[in-house]
Design a protein around this motif. Sequence first.
Motif, PDB file in Angstrom:
ATOM      1  N   GLY A 155       0.885  -1.185  -0.114  1.00  0.00           N
ATOM      2  CA  GLY A 155      -0.092   0.019   0.192  1.00  0.00           C
ATOM      3  C   GLY A 155       0.838   1.314  -0.073  1.00  0.00           C
ATOM      4  N   GLY A 156       1.898   1.314   0.867  1.00  0.00           N
ATOM      5  CA  GLY A 156       2.728   2.604   0.852  1.00  0.00           C
ATOM      6  C   GLY A 156       4.080   2.169   0.705  1.00  0.00           C
TER       7      GLY A 156
ATOM      8  N   SER B  97     -12.292  -1.132  -4.840  1.00  0.00           N
ATOM      9  CA  SER B  97     -11.277  -0.358  -5.514  1.00  0.00           C
ATOM     10  C   SER B  97     -10.254  -1.278  -6.468  1.00  0.00           C
ATOM     11  CB  SER B  97     -10.358   0.268  -4.671  1.00  0.00           C
ATOM     12  OG  SER B  97      -9.106   0.806  -5.092  1.00  0.00           O
ATOM     13  N   GLY B  98      -9.877  -0.865  -7.739  1.00  0.00           N
ATOM     14  CA  GLY B  98      -8.971  -1.519  -8.615  1.00  0.00           C
ATOM     15  C   GLY B  98      -7.577  -1.561  -8.100  1.00  0.00           C
ATOM     16  N   ALA B  99      -7.408  -0.520  -7.181  1.00  0.00           N
ATOM     17  CA  ALA B  99      -5.915  -0.325  -6.589  1.00  0.00           C
ATOM     18  C   ALA B  99      -5.988  -0.282  -5.096  1.00  0.00           C
ATOM     19  CB  ALA B  99      -5.407   0.945  -7.013  1.00  0.00           C
ATOM     20  N   ASN B 100      -5.898   0.787  -4.468  1.00  0.00           N
ATOM     21  CA  ASN B 100      -5.800   0.670  -2.912  1.00  0.00           C
ATOM     22  C   ASN B 100      -7.004   1.522  -2.324  1.00  0.00           C
ATOM     23  OD1 ASN B 100      -2.772  -0.301  -2.402  1.00  0.00           O
ATOM     24  ND2 ASN B 100      -2.585   1.520  -3.780  1.00  0.00           N
TER      25      ASN B 100
ATOM     26  N   GLY C  21      -3.864  -3.740  -4.431  1.00  0.00           N
ATOM     27  CA  GLY C  21      -3.218  -3.038  -3.372  1.00  0.00           C
ATOM     28  C   GLY C  21      -3.761  -3.426  -1.972  1.00  0.00           C
ATOM     29  N   SER C  22      -3.966  -2.330  -1.106  1.00  0.00           N
ATOM     30  CA  SER C  22      -4.201  -2.726   0.245  1.00  0.00           C
ATOM     31  C   SER C  22      -5.022  -1.513   0.805  1.00  0.00           C
ATOM     32  CB  SER C  22      -2.991  -2.502   0.991  1.00  0.00           C
ATOM     33  OG  SER C  22      -1.869  -3.379   0.593  1.00  0.00           O
ATOM     34  N   ILE C  23      -5.712  -1.761   2.148  1.00  0.00           N
ATOM     35  CA  ILE C  23      -6.435  -0.872   2.890  1.00  0.00           C
ATOM     36  C   ILE C  23      -5.742  -0.595   3.762  1.00  0.00           C
ATOM     37  CG2 ILE C  23      -8.454  -0.752   4.337  1.00  0.00           C
ATOM     38  CD1 ILE C  23      -9.616  -3.235   2.968  1.00  0.00           C
ATOM     39  N   VAL C  24      -5.010   0.850   3.844  1.00  0.00           N
ATOM     40  CA  VAL C  24      -4.214   1.453   4.438  1.00  0.00           C
ATOM     41  C   VAL C  24      -4.137   2.830   5.032  1.00  0.00           C
ATOM     42  CG1 VAL C  24      -2.977   1.987   2.238  1.00  0.00           C
ATOM     43  CG2 VAL C  24      -1.580   1.627   4.243  1.00  0.00           C
ATOM     44  N   VAL C  25      -3.554   3.195   6.159  1.00  0.00           N
ATOM     45  CA  VAL C  25      -3.427   4.611   6.535  1.00  0.00           C
ATOM     46  C   VAL C  25      -2.550   5.300   5.711  1.00  0.00           C
ATOM     47  CG1 VAL C  25      -1.799   4.097   8.281  1.00  0.00           C
ATOM     48  CG2 VAL C  25      -3.385   6.267   8.503  1.00  0.00           C
ATOM     49  N   HIS C  26      -3.003   6.585   5.442  1.00  0.00           N
ATOM     50  CA  HIS C  26      -1.944   7.339   4.854  1.00  0.00           C
ATOM     51  C   HIS C  26      -0.671   7.909   5.599  1.00  0.00           C
ATOM     52  CE1 HIS C  26      -1.937  11.754   2.183  1.00  0.00           C
ATOM     53  NE2 HIS C  26      -1.070  10.618   1.895  1.00  0.00           N
ATOM     54  N   TYR C  27       0.102   7.031   5.916  1.00  0.00           N
ATOM     55  CA  TYR C  27       1.232   7.529   6.824  1.00  0.00           C
ATOM     56  C   TYR C  27       2.346   7.900   6.153  1.00  0.00           C
ATOM     57  CZ  TYR C  27       3.078   3.086   4.884  1.00  0.00           C
ATOM     58  OH  TYR C  27       3.681   2.051   3.927  1.00  0.00           O
ATOM     59  N   TRP C  28       2.660   8.109   4.880  1.00  0.00           N
ATOM     60  CA  TRP C  28       3.557   8.690   4.243  1.00  0.00           C
ATOM     61  C   TRP C  28       3.431  10.168   4.044  1.00  0.00           C
ATOM     62  CZ3 TRP C  28       0.363   5.148   2.352  1.00  0.00           C
ATOM     63  CH2 TRP C  28      -0.463   5.731   1.337  1.00  0.00           C
ATOM     64  N   GLN C  29       2.235  10.596   4.674  1.00  0.00           N
ATOM     65  CA  GLN C  29       2.155  12.232   4.751  1.00  0.00           C
ATOM     66  C   GLN C  29       2.015  12.348   6.331  1.00  0.00           C
ATOM     67  OE1 GLN C  29      -1.389  15.206   3.310  1.00  0.00           O
ATOM     68  NE2 GLN C  29       0.169  14.724   1.565  1.00  0.00           N
ATOM     69  N   ASN C  30       2.954  12.889   7.154  1.00  0.00           N
ATOM     70  CA  ASN C  30       2.752  12.906   8.462  1.00  0.00           C
ATOM     71  C   ASN C  30       3.353  14.149   8.811  1.00  0.00           C
ATOM     72  OD1 ASN C  30       5.625  12.297   9.226  1.00  0.00           O
ATOM     73  ND2 ASN C  30       5.189  10.371   8.089  1.00  0.00           N
ATOM     74  N   THR C  31       3.325  14.493  10.104  1.00  0.00           N
ATOM     75  CA  THR C  31       4.114  15.604  10.801  1.00  0.00           C
ATOM     76  C   THR C  31       5.050  15.086  11.700  1.00  0.00           C
ATOM     77  OG1 THR C  31       2.191  15.714  12.458  1.00  0.00           O
ATOM     78  CG2 THR C  31       2.076  17.064  10.561  1.00  0.00           C
ATOM     79  N   ILE C  32       5.677  14.110  11.413  1.00  0.00           N
ATOM     80  CA  ILE C  32       6.839  13.448  12.513  1.00  0.00           C
ATOM     81  C   ILE C  32       8.193  14.826  12.214  1.00  0.00           C
ATOM     82  CG2 ILE C  32       8.573  11.737  13.028  1.00  0.00           C
ATOM     83  CD1 ILE C  32       5.846  11.236  13.822  1.00  0.00           C
ATOM     84  N   ALA C  33       8.764  14.965  13.359  1.00  0.00           N
ATOM     85  CA  ALA C  33       9.701  16.089  13.526  1.00  0.00           C
ATOM     86  C   ALA C  33      10.987  15.547  12.544  1.00  0.00           C
ATOM     87  CB  ALA C  33      10.146  16.242  14.884  1.00  0.00           C
ATOM     88  N   SER C  34      11.467  14.276  12.804  1.00  0.00           N
ATOM     89  CA  SER C  34      12.512  14.136  11.689  1.00  0.00           C
ATOM     90  C   SER C  34      12.001  13.940  10.458  1.00  0.00           C
ATOM     91  CB  SER C  34      13.101  12.695  12.259  1.00  0.00           C
ATOM     92  OG  SER C  34      13.908  11.975  11.627  1.00  0.00           O
ATOM     93  N   SER C  35      12.972  14.471   9.522  1.00  0.00           N
ATOM     94  CA  SER C  35      12.670  14.629   8.062  1.00  0.00           C
ATOM     95  C   SER C  35      12.981  13.213   7.652  1.00  0.00           C
ATOM     96  CB  SER C  35      13.691  15.662   7.518  1.00  0.00           C
ATOM     97  OG  SER C  35      14.821  15.310   7.771  1.00  0.00           O
TER      98      SER C  35
ATOM     99  N   ARG D 176      -1.471  -6.940   2.707  1.00  0.00           N
ATOM    100  CA  ARG D 176      -2.085  -6.222   3.991  1.00  0.00           C
ATOM    101  C   ARG D 176      -1.532  -4.984   4.270  1.00  0.00           C
ATOM    102  NH1 ARG D 176      -1.549  -9.209   9.937  1.00  0.00           N
ATOM    103  NH2 ARG D 176      -2.228  -7.466  11.286  1.00  0.00           N
ATOM    104  N   GLY D 177      -2.355  -3.942   4.496  1.00  0.00           N
ATOM    105  CA  GLY D 177      -2.137  -2.701   4.781  1.00  0.00           C
ATOM    106  C   GLY D 177      -1.862  -2.176   6.216  1.00  0.00           C
ATOM    107  N   TYR D 178      -0.776  -1.456   6.407  1.00  0.00           N
ATOM    108  CA  TYR D 178      -0.455  -0.772   7.682  1.00  0.00           C
ATOM    109  C   TYR D 178      -1.556   0.145   8.305  1.00  0.00           C
ATOM    110  CZ  TYR D 178       4.163  -2.365   7.163  1.00  0.00           C
ATOM    111  OH  TYR D 178       5.401  -3.428   7.020  1.00  0.00           O
ATOM    112  N   MET D 179      -1.788   0.132   9.459  1.00  0.00           N
ATOM    113  CA  MET D 179      -2.876   1.011  10.114  1.00  0.00           C
ATOM    114  C   MET D 179      -2.004   1.806  10.992  1.00  0.00           C
ATOM    115  SD  MET D 179      -6.020   1.363   9.054  1.00  0.00           S
ATOM    116  CE  MET D 179      -5.877   0.410   7.442  1.00  0.00           C
TER     117      MET D 179
END
Length: 697
Positions: free
Chosen positions: A150-151, A529-532, A563-577, A629-632
């Motif tokens: 998924g991501g 969905s044909g994808a995610n 694809g997967s059922i997944v949280v949009h984790y690759w867009q986040n506000t974690i301090a480390s770049s 399997r998508g990550y939550m």
Amino acid sequence: MKQLFAKGSVTATAVIFIFVSLLLTASYLKYSMSASVMQKYRFQETKALYLAETGINVEALPVLPKITSPVQVIGDEVPFSNVGTYSDVYCSTFIDLLGQTVFMARGKGTTHFKNTMGKPVSITREANLLMTPESFAHFMYFTESEEPGGGPGLGSYVSFGGYDELEGKVHTNGLMRMSAYGCPDFTEARVFAVQGIAYNNCNPDQWLQANDEAAARRFPPNDSRQRAIDNATYTFTADDLLFQSSGRDTLIMTEIEFVDNGFMVSQWTYQIPPIGAEGPPPTNFRWDLDTSPGGLNDRRIAFDAPWDTITGFYFTDTLFIDNEDVDGNDISNMLDDYQVGDTISVFAADPDSNKSWLGRITATSTTVSGAIFTIANIAQSFQNGFVDAEEVTLGFIASPDNSIPFNRFANYHSHPNDGSSLCDTSGLHHFDFEPPPGGPDIMSPTMFYSGDQTVIYVRNGQVRVKGTVDGQYTIVTDKDTYYRRSDDFTIWDRVWNNIWIVDDIIYEDSNTMTGEVVYGTPNRMGLFSGANIILANTAENGARNRANGDHIIVNGALLASEGSIVVHYWQNTIASSAYSGPNYANPATSLADGRGPRRNPTSSIPIYTGNSDIRGYFRFWGSMSQNKRGYMKRNAPGPYNVSPGIGYDKDYHYDYNFTDFSTPPYFPVASLEDGSVALVIKAYGEIPTNENKGSTQ
């Protein structure tokens, strides 16, 4: 005299008593004989019905899951265990009002006996059986593989741990792993794994059922997806602005919001960066084998030299261009937009053809019929030269438009920028292309009213979904859509046609706090969905560590084909770049797109939330099926080495309305590997007839 009279009275009374007794005895004997005959008859009726059932079980059931058209399995009478015969066994299918395929079998049973007069009697009864295929909506949880997907930044495997609690039917076609650090709660689940279960320290005896040699289901269900598309109530196209004879390829975003009695649809255009600076749009022509401007035919383009068959090159320094494109449009003004120093490309319009030339304009001139560019070769690739009348494209190679935020390749792509690699199902995906300042430019918000069963097909595009569901719906998308990059039309890429959940999707009668579905509700939602299927990083969904909202509620049956059922984790506000930004030097290793710290709400400066971008609970009531399997949640240990990390805690429940009543319209069937289907009994009974109950021979 008195004594004689008394004796006569007693005699008469005795005679009357005897006569009445005889009548009662005769009536009793008649009743007894009638009851015996009736009992015998009822017994024979039951035998005939059982024989009809036997014919269905023996002859129809092995055939029924594999039929594609009506078939008579047995015609003539077949004796069975000296009890009687069965005959006329038929199998067929039909589509019910819910869009489900119903498999029907019917057969007759006949018994023969003699009545009290010694005459032979036959009794025939007919039975039918209605079965529906096992649907992917019948699974609480299904995966083709337990590998992650998924991501970006995928680990080696995903396991079930102490925070996982599932109920209903849990199935994987792959290997199911239990965590070594905690066991899931499967006490209300029936667990099936085709390639086995790695239990580690977990005890399957505490589960409702565990089968580590289960039969595989065919996935993805492409035939079912096509059937849903073919039966779509509404179709919204998103590929209208691709591969035109002139103009940049432009994608279309669709948003669907469910409301009372229907849904609202909006559509707008967008392009995926890097977006090139403004310049002449790509234009298609026919190739001309003539190598002089005077010999150039209408709507054609040509070099001043033929393709050299020995070296495989065009030794050319001039390009002749007609002032009409392949469709006959006047492009004189567009040709005037080309300037000395521009980088251009001439390449085959067919993406499967390996024919392309890249060069720079060193001088320009015009003629009555078109333009002449003096050119300098930069690179070219040909297996064979252009052929006469072949459709080719003249493209302007643009430098990135620096006025567009995040207009860099690595902010939108997690694959090498080598001109041939493509976006994958597991990588960076994007939904946050907002409508232009004036509002949606393809379709302004428009109301569509629902029918009893509504299938919504979004063709060749992504879709954003939210709202309160009042009715029965399925949304279906295609797999992926190819496009030519804005900055270089010689390079192709693709967008996966994901379904993005941008806010709650909840039935109108569900609990608004917990999402609990009412048993017996008429509402259904299918996301096919044909994808995610992705839980988008929005303020409503708890973005920025729940700064402006938290949790997400979803009611429905979800299926991610490729694809997967997944949280949009690759867009986040974690301090480390390292965890919130891309790797500009090597985009294939990026863990994020870098845009999260400036979103939700939009900010001119990045705002971070430390090591936590926890968005609340994913409160899910329904069914989920996915290819991988998508990550939550992403956290330590692993590629995202932060805690508590990014994503949701899980609160999953199965919606038993899918098994006990009906699935969403045209939701996919779960076929076995050989193409047959596992069938579930829907109804059974005797077929009433107007025939005599028995007949003498």
